[in-house]
Motif scaffolding. Structure first.
Motif, PDB file in Angstrom:
ATOM      1  N   LEU A  60      -9.607  -2.892  30.137  1.00  0.00           N
ATOM      2  CA  LEU A  60     -10.512  -4.029  29.973  1.00  0.00           C
ATOM      3  C   LEU A  60     -11.774  -3.820  30.788  1.00  0.00           C
ATOM      4  N   TYR A 114      -8.277  -4.426  23.868  1.00  0.00           N
ATOM      5  CA  TYR A 114      -9.229  -4.583  22.772  1.00  0.00           C
ATOM      6  C   TYR A 114      -9.301  -6.042  22.334  1.00  0.00           C
ATOM      7  N   ALA A 115      -8.141  -6.669  22.206  1.00  0.00           N
ATOM      8  CA  ALA A 115      -8.111  -8.077  21.803  1.00  0.00           C
ATOM      9  C   ALA A 115      -8.796  -8.962  22.845  1.00  0.00           C
ATOM     10  N   PHE A 116      -8.527  -8.692  24.118  1.00  0.00           N
ATOM     11  CA  PHE A 116      -9.121  -9.531  25.171  1.00  0.00           C
ATOM     12  C   PHE A 116     -10.643  -9.353  25.217  1.00  0.00           C
ATOM     13  N   TYR A 143      -2.993  -7.685  17.761  1.00  0.00           N
ATOM     14  CA  TYR A 143      -3.173  -6.642  18.778  1.00  0.00           C
ATOM     15  C   TYR A 143      -2.363  -6.941  20.038  1.00  0.00           C
ATOM     16  N   LEU A 144      -2.195  -8.218  20.322  1.00  0.00           N
ATOM     17  CA  LEU A 144      -1.436  -8.592  21.525  1.00  0.00           C
ATOM     18  C   LEU A 144       0.067  -8.564  21.280  1.00  0.00           C
ATOM     19  N   ARG A 166     -12.180 -15.914  33.997  1.00  0.00           N
ATOM     20  CA  ARG A 166     -13.119 -14.886  33.542  1.00  0.00           C
ATOM     21  C   ARG A 166     -13.555 -15.131  32.123  1.00  0.00           C
ATOM     22  N   TYR A 167     -12.716 -15.774  31.331  1.00  0.00           N
ATOM     23  CA  TYR A 167     -12.953 -15.750  29.890  1.00  0.00           C
ATOM     24  C   TYR A 167     -13.223 -17.118  29.309  1.00  0.00           C
ATOM     25  N   GLU A 200     -15.588  -3.463  29.304  1.00  0.00           N
ATOM     26  CA  GLU A 200     -16.661  -4.402  29.625  1.00  0.00           C
ATOM     27  C   GLU A 200     -18.000  -3.698  29.776  1.00  0.00           C
ATOM     28  N   TYR A 220     -12.445 -10.513  21.128  1.00  0.00           N
ATOM     29  CA  TYR A 220     -12.114 -11.687  20.332  1.00  0.00           C
ATOM     30  C   TYR A 220     -12.080 -12.922  21.206  1.00  0.00           C
ATOM     31  N   ILE A 240      -3.743  -2.501  31.043  1.00  0.00           N
ATOM     32  CA  ILE A 240      -4.600  -3.468  30.356  1.00  0.00           C
ATOM     33  C   ILE A 240      -5.814  -3.806  31.239  1.00  0.00           C
ATOM     34  N   MET A 241      -5.563  -4.010  32.531  1.00  0.00           N
ATOM     35  CA  MET A 241      -6.653  -4.372  33.447  1.00  0.00           C
ATOM     36  C   MET A 241      -7.708  -3.276  33.517  1.00  0.00           C
ATOM     37  N   PRO A 257      -6.587 -10.811  16.778  1.00  0.00           N
ATOM     38  CA  PRO A 257      -6.317 -10.603  18.200  1.00  0.00           C
ATOM     39  C   PRO A 257      -4.840 -10.756  18.541  1.00  0.00           C
ATOM     40  N   VAL A 314      -8.532 -13.363  44.178  1.00  0.00           N
ATOM     41  CA  VAL A 314      -8.920 -12.103  43.545  1.00  0.00           C
ATOM     42  C   VAL A 314      -9.392 -12.305  42.113  1.00  0.00           C
ATOM     43  N   ILE A 326     -11.036  -7.493  47.428  1.00  0.00           N
ATOM     44  CA  ILE A 326     -10.231  -6.278  47.214  1.00  0.00           C
ATOM     45  C   ILE A 326      -9.206  -6.113  48.334  1.00  0.00           C
ATOM     46  N   LEU A 381     -11.064  -3.159  41.440  1.00  0.00           N
ATOM     47  CA  LEU A 381     -12.338  -3.866  41.434  1.00  0.00           C
ATOM     48  C   LEU A 381     -12.341  -4.986  40.423  1.00  0.00           C
ATOM     49  N   LYS A 382     -12.821  -6.115  40.856  1.00  0.00           N
ATOM     50  CA  LYS A 382     -12.881  -7.225  39.923  1.00  0.00           C
ATOM     51  C   LYS A 382     -14.319  -7.553  39.610  1.00  0.00           C
TER      52      LYS A 382
END
Lengths: 272, 292
Positions: A154, A91-93, B12-13, B290-291, A158, A96, A150-151, B9, B285, B211, A271-272
Motif C-alpha cells: 500500500l 490494490y483494492a485499498f 480483491y479483498l 487514513r482513508y 501510494e 477503490y 499489505i501495509m 474491491p 501510529v 515510529i 513509516l507511516k
C-alpha cells in the motif's frame, strides 16, 4: 580532535558487529572440525585439519534432500500465497472507495496483534480434520495472508498518483491491464524484498510446524536441527553445526543478492 | 459497469478475507468458547465450568509465576530490543560520519537465521560446565553462574539470544525514522551550537515518536512470541516454570498437558494484553483515519 572522538563512537558499533557475526563464523568453522578438535578448541576459527566428515555423516543419518525440499516447498507456498493475497488487497485499498474501508484496513492491521496461541488450538483441529497433519501444506494453509505485506505494498502504491489511475479508468482501460502493466512493474522492488523476507521467515519457522509435523519424513530443517540438540545427535556439536550451516545458506544467498531491496522495504514497513 | 465497480474491491479483498475468517476470526471465537470448558483436546464431551479457567489464570501459583515472568520478559525485551537499538541508531545517525551502510548490512545478518540455530549456539557457548565462556571465567578466577538452574538468569539468557536476532531489524527501523527528520532542523541546531544531546532530547525524539512507538509495540508483541523458540529448545520453561512465559505456558497446557480450557483462558488473557497495545498503535501510529 574531532577524528579521535569519532573513532571512539565506532568502538561500540564494531563490538556489536562482532557479536552479530561471531556465532555464524563459529558455526561454520566448527562444522569442519572433528568431534575431538571441537572439544579441545571450540573457539579456534580455522580448523587444524578441516574435514567434511560431518556433512557426509549427516547425509547418512538424515535425508538431506528431503529436508531441504520440505522446507523449500513450504516456504514457497507461504511466500506465493502471501504475495498474491497481499497485492490484491493493497490494490483494492489504494484504488477503490468502498464502505467501511477504514475499518477493514484497521482490522487487517489488528491481525498483527493476535498472538499465535489464541488460534493454535482451533487451527490445529482444523488441519487435523483436513487430514493435513504431517504435511507442509497443513503448515502453510493458515499462513497464506499477511498484514505487513499489505501495509508495505500500500505504501509503495501510494507513490503512484491517483490521477493517473483515474485517467486510465476514463479511457476504459481494463483493470487487468492497469494491474499488470502499470502497478506491478512499479511494485517490483517491493515484491522482491517482501517476498524475500516472507521466504526467509517461513524457511526458519519453528513453532507452528512443531505442532503439525510429527513424522520425521515431513520435517523441515529447523525441526530436524532441534532433534540434533536433544536426542539423536546427543553431544555431537560439529554435526549440529553442519546442519545449521546447511540451513543458513539459502537465507544468506537471498540476502546477499537482494540486500539493498530488503533493507529498504523494512524501512517502509515502519513509516507511516 | 457501476455495479462492477462496487463489487470489484471486495473481490480483491476476498482471498485475504476468507483466510482471515477461517484461520483467525473463527478460531478466536472458538478459543473464547473453549475457555469456559474443561476439555482434553480429544474427548468427545466438554464440561462447562463457567469462569473457573479464568479464576485459575490469576489464582493458580504456577500461572501467577508465569504471569510475573511475562512481565519480566517484557521489561527485558524493552531494554534489549528497543532502548539499546534506539541508542545505537542515534549514535550511527548523529555521531559518526562513515560506515553507516556497512553497519546496517552487518547488524541485519543475524535476523536471517533461525532462532533454533541461535539458541543452540548460545546455549553451547554459555554452557555453565563445559562451555568456552565458563572456561574463560574459570581461567580468570570467576565462576559463571549456572543459569539453567535459575529462572531469572535463564530468562536473561533467552532474551539475549532473541536480542541477537532482532537487534538489527529494530535498529534499521529506528534509523529510517531518524532519516526522515528534515536535515535543515538538525543543521540549524549545529549552527546555533546547541549540544547534540539536547537536540536529540528536545527535537529528534519527539519527532520520531510515532515510529518509536511502533517499534516499542512490535518489540513486546513479537518478542514474547520470539522467545518461545529458545525457551522450547533450551529450558522447556524450566526450572519449575521459572523461564516460562504466558505464551509458552499456553502451549504447554494445550499440547503437553492437554488442558485445553486452561490454555484457552491463558490465550484470551494474552490477547487482552495485546489489545491494549493495539489501542496504543491506533492512537499513536496509525493516526487519524487514513482513508476518509
Amino acid at each position: 580532535m574531532s577524528n579521535k572522538k569519532n573513532a571512539l563512537w565506532h568502538l561500540p558499533l564494531i563490538i556489536i558487529g562482532i557479536i552479530a557475526l561471531l556465532p555464524v563464523i563459529f558455526m561454520i568453522s566448527n562444522s569442519f572440525k572433528t568431534l575431538q578438535e571441537s572439544y579441545q578448541s571450540i573457539l579456534s576459527v580455522i580448523p587444524n585439519k578441516p574435514t567434511i566428515d560431518n556433512y557426509t555423516t549427516l547425509n547418512h543419518q538424515v535425508n538431506l534432500v528431503r529436508l531441504v525440499w520440505n522446507t523449500f516447498f513450504m516456504a514457497t507456498l507461504v511466500t506465493v500465497g502471501k504475495l498474491f493475497t497481499g497485492l490484491l488487497a493493497a490494490y483494492a485499498f489504494r484504488y477503490y472507495q468502498f464502505k467501511h474501508k477504514n475499518l477493514i484496513y484497521l482490522l487487517f492491521v489488528a491481525t498483527i496483534f493476535v498472538p499465535f496461541t489464541i488460534v493454535m488450538i482451533p487451527n490445529y483441529l482444523v488441519i487435523a480434520k483436513l487430514n493435513l497433519l504431517n504435511s507442509v501444506i497443513g503448515v502453510a494453509l493458515p499462513q497464506l495472508c499477511d498484514a505487513t505485506g499489505i501495509m508495505i505494498f500500500l505504501k509503495t502504491m501510494e507513490k503512484i498518483p491517483g490521477s493517473l489511475f483515474d485517467s486510465l479508468k476514463i479511457d476504459n482501460i481494463p483493470n487487468r491491464r492497469i494491474f499488470f502493466n502499470i502497478v506491478l512493474p512499479i511494485l517490483k522492488p517491493s515484491i522482491i524484498s517482501v517476498g524475500a523476507m516472507f521466504f526467509i521467515n517461513s524457511w526458519n519457522e519453528y513453532v507452528w510446524p512443531t505442532l503439525i509435523l510429527k513424522d520425521k519424513s515431513s520435517f523441515t530443517l529447523p525441526l530436524a536441527l532441534q532433534n540434533y540438540i536433544s536426542s539423536e545427535g546427543g553431544t555431537n556439536f560439529p554435526l549440529a553445526m553442519a546442519l545449521s550451516s546447511i540451513m543458513i545458506v539459502v537465507p544468506l544467498i537471498i540476502y546477499l543478492i537482494f540486500q539493498r531491496y530488503i533493507l529498504n522495504s523494512i524501512s517502509n514497513s515502519g513509516l507511516k | 459497469m457501476h455495479n462492477n465497480k462496487k463489487i470489484l474491491p471486495f473481490l480483491y479483498l476476498m482471498p485475504t478475507g476468507i483466510l482471515l475468517t477461517i484461520f483467525m476470526i473463527i478460531p478466536i471465537i472458538y478459543t473464547f468458547y473453549l475457555s469456559f470448558f474443561d476439555w482434553n483436546l480429544i474427548a468427545p464431551t466438554k464440561d462447562f465450568v463457567g469462569m473457573r479457567n479464568y479464576i485459575e489464570v490469576f489464582t493458580d501459583p504456577v500461572n501467577q509465576k508465569v504471569l510475573m515472568n511475562t512481565f519480566f520478559y517484557i521489561i527485558l525485551l524493552l531494554v534489549l530490543n528497543f532502548i539499546v537499538p534506539y541508542v545505537i541508531s542515534l549514535v550511527v545517525k548523529f555521531f559518526i560520519k562513515r560506515m553507516q551502510g556497512a553497519y546496517k548490512i552487518i547488524f541485519f545478518i543475524p535476523s536471517l537465521f533461525s532462532l533454533v540455530v541461535g539458541a543452540m549456539i548460545f546455549s553451547w557457548l554459555l554452557n555453565p560446565v563445559s562451555g568456552p565462556v565458563a572456561f574463560l571465567f574459570r581461567e580468570s578466577g570467576f565462576v559463571l553462574p549456572n543459569w539453567t538452574n535459575s529462572g531469572g538468569l535463564a530468562i536473561i539468557v533467552i532474551c539475549l539470544i532473541t536480542n541477537w536476532k532482532v537487534f538489527g531489524y529494530n535498529f534499521i527501523l529506528l534509523l529510517t525514522g531518524l532519516g526522515s527528520i528534515p536535515k535543515n532542523i538538525v543543521d540549524a541546531t549545529t549552527v546555533d551550537r546547541i549540544p547534540k544531546w539536547r537536540m536529540i532530547w528536545n527535537i529528534v525524539l519527539p519527532m520520531n515518536k510515532s515510529i518509536a512507538i511502533y517499534v516499542l509495540i512490535l518489540t513486546i508483541v513479537q518478542g514474547l512470541q520470539y522467545v518461545f523458540t529458545p525457551i522450547n529448545v533450551i529450558t522447556t520453561g524450566g526450572p519449575y516454570y521459572g523461564s516460562s512465559n504466558v505464551l509458552y505456558h499456553t502451549y504447554l497446557n494445550a499440547f503437553v498437558l492437554y488442558k485445553t480450557g486452561n490454555a484457552s483462558a491463558l490465550a484470551i488473557t494474552t490477547f487482552l494484553i495485546f489489545l491494549v497495545l493495539l489501542y496504543l498503535e491506533i492512537k499513536f501510529v496509525e493516526g487519524r483515519s487514513r482513508y476518509e
